[in-house]
Design a protein around this motif. Sequence first.
Motif, mmCIF file in Angstrom:
data_model
loop_
_atom_site.group_PDB
_atom_site.id
_atom_site.type_symbol
_atom_site.label_atom_id
_atom_site.label_comp_id
_atom_site.label_asym_id
_atom_site.label_seq_id
_atom_site.Cartn_x
_atom_site.Cartn_y
_atom_site.Cartn_z
ATOM 1 N N VAL A 175 3.687 -5.776 -13.620
ATOM 2 C CA VAL A 175 4.749 -4.898 -14.120
ATOM 3 C C VAL A 175 4.586 -4.686 -15.622
ATOM 4 O O VAL A 175 4.663 -3.552 -16.123
ATOM 5 N N LYS A 176 4.343 -5.762 -16.356
ATOM 6 C CA LYS A 176 4.213 -5.671 -17.805
ATOM 7 C C LYS A 176 3.014 -4.803 -18.201
ATOM 8 O O LYS A 176 3.070 -4.064 -19.186
ATOM 9 N N ARG A 177 1.922 -4.882 -17.413
ATOM 10 C CA ARG A 177 0.717 -4.120 -17.726
ATOM 11 C C ARG A 177 0.750 -2.690 -17.149
ATOM 12 O O ARG A 177 -0.219 -1.961 -17.233
ATOM 13 N N ARG A 178 1.894 -2.379 -16.526
ATOM 14 C CA ARG A 178 2.093 -1.064 -15.900
ATOM 15 C C ARG A 178 1.084 -0.809 -14.769
ATOM 16 O O ARG A 178 0.760 0.327 -14.462
ATOM 17 N N ASP A 179 0.635 -1.894 -14.163
ATOM 18 C CA ASP A 179 -0.284 -1.795 -13.029
ATOM 19 C C ASP A 179 0.472 -1.648 -11.712
ATOM 20 O O ASP A 179 -0.083 -1.168 -10.722
ATOM 21 N N PHE A 180 1.703 -2.087 -11.691
ATOM 22 C CA PHE A 180 2.549 -1.943 -10.509
ATOM 23 C C PHE A 180 3.791 -1.141 -10.865
ATOM 24 O O PHE A 180 4.475 -1.458 -11.838
ATOM 25 N N PRO A 181 4.145 -0.131 -10.077
ATOM 26 C CA PRO A 181 3.383 0.388 -8.941
ATOM 27 C C PRO A 181 2.265 1.323 -9.389
ATOM 28 O O PRO A 181 2.374 1.972 -10.425
ATOM 29 N N ASN A 182 1.205 1.361 -8.582
ATOM 30 C CA ASN A 182 0.122 2.301 -8.880
ATOM 31 C C ASN A 182 0.359 3.616 -8.130
ATOM 32 O O ASN A 182 1.409 3.791 -7.501
ATOM 33 N N GLU A 183 -0.593 4.489 -8.161
ATOM 34 C CA GLU A 183 -0.398 5.825 -7.563
ATOM 35 C C GLU A 183 -0.213 5.737 -6.053
ATOM 36 O O GLU A 183 0.619 6.442 -5.475
ATOM 37 N N ASP A 184 -0.950 4.824 -5.401
ATOM 38 C CA ASP A 184 -0.815 4.673 -3.959
ATOM 39 C C ASP A 184 0.509 4.066 -3.537
ATOM 40 O O ASP A 184 0.916 4.184 -2.371
ATOM 41 N N GLU A 185 1.180 3.387 -4.451
ATOM 42 C CA GLU A 185 2.456 2.751 -4.155
ATOM 43 C C GLU A 185 3.648 3.587 -4.606
ATOM 44 O O GLU A 185 4.777 3.115 -4.631
ATOM 45 N N SER A 186 3.384 4.825 -4.954
ATOM 46 C CA SER A 186 4.444 5.722 -5.415
ATOM 47 C C SER A 186 4.563 6.910 -4.443
ATOM 48 O O SER A 186 3.623 7.264 -3.751
ATOM 49 N N TYR A 187 5.741 7.551 -4.437
ATOM 50 C CA TYR A 187 5.995 8.689 -3.556
ATOM 51 C C TYR A 187 5.873 9.988 -4.338
ATOM 52 O O TYR A 187 6.031 10.035 -5.539
#
Length: 272
Positions: A260-272
């Motif tokens: 979360v801190k590194r802005r790795d989550f969520p990635n593009e596949d985990e977004s709508y």
Amino acid sequence: MSVAKKEYKRITVKSLTEMKQAGEKISMLTAYDYSMAKIVDDANVDVILVGDSASNVIAGHETTLPITLDQMIYHASSVVRGANRALVVVDIPFGSYQSDSKEALRSAIRIMKESGAHGVKMEGGVEIKESVKRILQAGIPVMGHLGLTPQSIYKFGTYTVRAKEDEEAKKLKEDAKFLEKIGCFAIVLEKIPAKLAQEVAASVSIPIIGIGAGGGVDGQVLVVHDLLGMTHEFNPRFLRRYMNLYEEMGNAISQYVDDVKRRDFPNEDESY
């Protein structure tokens, strides 16, 4: 020696007696919520104990004494909804049965009616006979509990091994036979010498479930949080940890925080 196991769709108090007669060991674990009960039940554990140990591992109390009847019913009803095979037994909490057999019956009836459980567990021997008898007369299965009885911790003053002296060992044997005689379907023996536990198991026809009571009894029970290593400060001699979930869960959560801190989550596949 391996023992051929009978397949049970639903474990009952009769099933446990059959297991003892056949020489099949009985497995018992605690659970306090639907999700854990479902995991434990799917793993074919025979008995799920909704223990007043929830006071320790769920609520963080030092002893089992603070948990209330309402809280036990809440935990038990959650467990019952997750258990399709196991026999579900519920601890009647401290203060709900010791002094008044009528109150004991009311407590047991509430547990059975409001949770859907299959039986109750009570700590003590002859000293609680009126409460046990009244509950049994109402048709409610009762599991006994002798040896170290955590609800009496302030009387003992320690969690050390019980019944090492002859007098206490003799009383424990007498209490076990008494509980069998009045109709209890099983007894938990906690933290007593293995030789004594084996003698008790051989002297009664009902199953004896041990925790810190050696391997000569009819079955074993552990707190599931201890078995899975979710607790890490409790290290009694009798405990075998099968996982170290405290560390594994901590690592997973730390990784989530980092992502979360590194802005790795969520990635593009985990977004709508």
